[in-house]
Scaffold this active site. Structure first.
Site, PDB file in Angstrom:
ATOM      1  CG  HIS A 235      23.627  23.098  23.798  1.00 19.29           C
ATOM      2  ND1 HIS A 235      24.290  21.970  23.406  1.00 19.29           N
ATOM      3  CD2 HIS A 235      24.485  23.739  24.661  1.00 19.29           C
ATOM      4  CE1 HIS A 235      25.474  21.919  24.001  1.00 19.29           C
ATOM      5  NE2 HIS A 235      25.612  22.977  24.773  1.00 19.29           N
ATOM      6  CG  HIS A 274      26.402  18.687  15.427  1.00 19.91           C
ATOM      7  ND1 HIS A 274      27.654  19.245  15.375  1.00 19.91           N
ATOM      8  CD2 HIS A 274      26.156  18.423  16.737  1.00 19.91           C
ATOM      9  CE1 HIS A 274      28.152  19.288  16.597  1.00 19.91           C
ATOM     10  NE2 HIS A 274      27.263  18.808  17.436  1.00 19.91           N
ATOM     11  CG  ASP A 330      20.342  15.982  21.497  1.00 23.35           C
ATOM     12  OD1 ASP A 330      20.666  15.883  22.686  1.00 23.35           O
ATOM     13  OD2 ASP A 330      20.859  16.777  20.709  1.00 23.35           O
TER      14      ASP A 330
END
Ligand SMILES: CC(C)(COP(=O)(O)OP(=O)(O)OC[C@H]1O[C@@H](n2cnc3c(N)ncnc32)[C@H](O)[C@@H]1OP(=O)(O)O)[C@@H](O)C(=O)NCCC(=O)NCCS
Length: 430
Positions: A235, A274, A330
């Site tokens: 995460h 994802h 990210d």
């Protein structure tokens, strides 16, 4: 029901409503009715907080409230300094949110009554909003303290005349220079990244906040729980993991071998994939644009070429195409690195803006129609049935890696202590 039970299914897993639904990892379970954020997983979209944009007056009032709730009790300094010198800043931040709650007994349902946030009347709403202002205002303060404690710096009083991200940068970087103002490009870049990270529907950490909040615990404890969930490398910790991965790859030439390892499941490609997006995460395009603006003033990150080679190779590789794996948000770790933040601070830069999303979900849950129901899922029990008790003297050992406690190395005991002799010593084992 019993007649239609499949082999291996247990009667205990049935309820009066039938066989329990097994949905590992909540792949297909909706636990809330929400008006906060909608993610269109195949196309891409996003929204925000109190339900509508504020008027000019409302905006000013909200900004003032948040920015004037930045100061923390002076004792927080002792709290932050009590961590080990190399503590991960996420460990400090997670603990700090729970610690913060201990100052506000008037905001604790365990002390003041369990309906203080769920009544929906003026006083209840005001109490809830006050905790929201406090948590938003102090999130940057606590995060900056976690930063400064690692740098061996004194703490600064949060300024009230800067933007949210400007104040955050000031609190991290100001060393006593006169008229210190953070660089506007970096302030704006951080603001953009904070907006991108503010909310993202019921991801793992927002779900954790709701799971924890569903017991009607105080919001500080619920936010601490969310922060802990965000820390994980699947995460929020992924932005740190991306850079560690790029460092381990080293240069573009090593990308094919790394991707082969990923396909053989020996390594993980962080920053890709994802649960909801099955196309490029739309936030990743804004991350790229923001990166260009930041790199213009900081210079390019040396890992950029490796990141681009990795991206290009993965996007035309059948393994990733077939599984619809594309970059997520990210890769913003490259921007944080260019801005000079230490790697382990990256998840903090995700957690701080996500506080607002967590609070939006928590607030919505407290005010939901029909009141709050505790989140108490059930399991599908597949273990042993009733077994007879065997007295200790008659037991035969159960063998197997997963069913026996592991022997561990006692790292606190040095080789020197093992070689020493002392009263009560068992045989030395080296
Ligand atoms: C985000 C993530 C946890 C979503 O997990 P998920 O919805 O449970 O997806 P799954 O793990 O079921 O993935 C589906 C398939 O793609 C593969 N896959 C998913 N992400 C992958 C990645 N980053 N690298 C390599 N393979 C990946 C899985 O191995 C699986 O393959 P299989 O069907 O052959 O078994 C996952 O994509 C991941 O671990 N990404 C890397 C960490 C990361 O960047 N997290 C931040 C998300 S914002």
């Amino acid at each position: 029901m019993a007649a239609s039970r499949a082999p291996g299914e247990r009667e205990e897993n049935e309820t009066e409503k039938g066989l329990r639904v097994s949905d590992k990892g909540y792949l297909n379970t909706a636990v809330m009715r929400s008006t906060i954020t909608f993610i269109d997983g195949d196309a891409g979209a996003y929204l925000l907080l109190y339900g509508a944009l504020p008027s000019a007056d409302q905006l000013t009032q909200f900004q003032n409230e948040v920015m004037h709730h930045g100061t923390v009790h002076a004792d927080a300094e002792h709290f932050c300094r009590s961590f080990r010198y190399d503590a991960h800043p996420m460990a400090i931040l997670t603990s700090a949110f729970a610690y913060l709650g201990s100052y506000y007994s008037e905001a604790n349902p365990s002390l003041q009554g369990q309906n203080i946030y769920t009544r929906g009347d003026k006083a209840s709403l005001a109490l809830m909003d006050k905790q929201i202002y406090r948590l938003l205002g102090k999130a940057t303060t606590l995060a900056a303290m976690a930063y400064r404690v690692r740098q061996g710096r004194d703490f600064v009083t949060p300024p009230t005349n800067l933007s949210y991200t400007g104040s955050f940068l000031y609190q991290m970087d100001h060393l006593g220079e006169e008229n210190y103002v953070p660089n506007p490009v970096l302030e704006k870049a951080l603001d953009t990244l904070f907006l991108l990270h503010a909310d993202h529907e019921l991801n793992a950490s927002s779900t954790t906040v709701l799971q924890t909040g569903s017991s009607l615990v105080d919001p500080y404890s619920a936010i601490a729980a969310g922060c802990a969930s965000l820390y994980g490398p699947l995460h929020g910790g992924a932005n740190e993991a991306v850079i560690r991965m790029l460092i381990s790859i080293g240069k573009p030439d090593n990308v094919p071998a790394f991707l082969e390892d990923v396909k053989q499941r020996r390594k993980v490609l962080s920053g890709f994939g994802h649960r909801v997006y099955k196309t490029s995460d739309p936030r990743s395009f804004i991350v790229r644009k923001t990166a260009d603006e930041v790199f213009k003033i900081t210079g390019k990150d040396e890992l950029l070429e490796t990141a681009m080679a990795l991206h290009a190779a993965a996007m035309k590789d059948e393994y990733f195409i077939k599984r619809k794996l594309a970059p997520n948000v990210d890769f913003c770790g490259l921007i944080y690195r260019a801005m000079g933040f230490p790697l382990d601070f990256f998840p903090v830069l995700f957690a701080v803006p996500r506080v607002v999303g967590w609070l939006a979900h928590w607030r919505q849950m407290m005010l939901q129609e029909g009141g709050v129901k505790i989140w108490r899922p059930r399991q599908i029990y597949v273990g042993e049935g009733k077994r007879d008790y065997v007295p200790l003297s008659q037991r035969t050992p159960v063998e197997g890696l997963k069913v026996t406690p592991s022997k561990v190395i006692h790292s606190g005991i040095t080789k020197r202590t093992n070689l020493a002799s002392f009263k009560g010593k068992v045989a030395a084992k080296l």
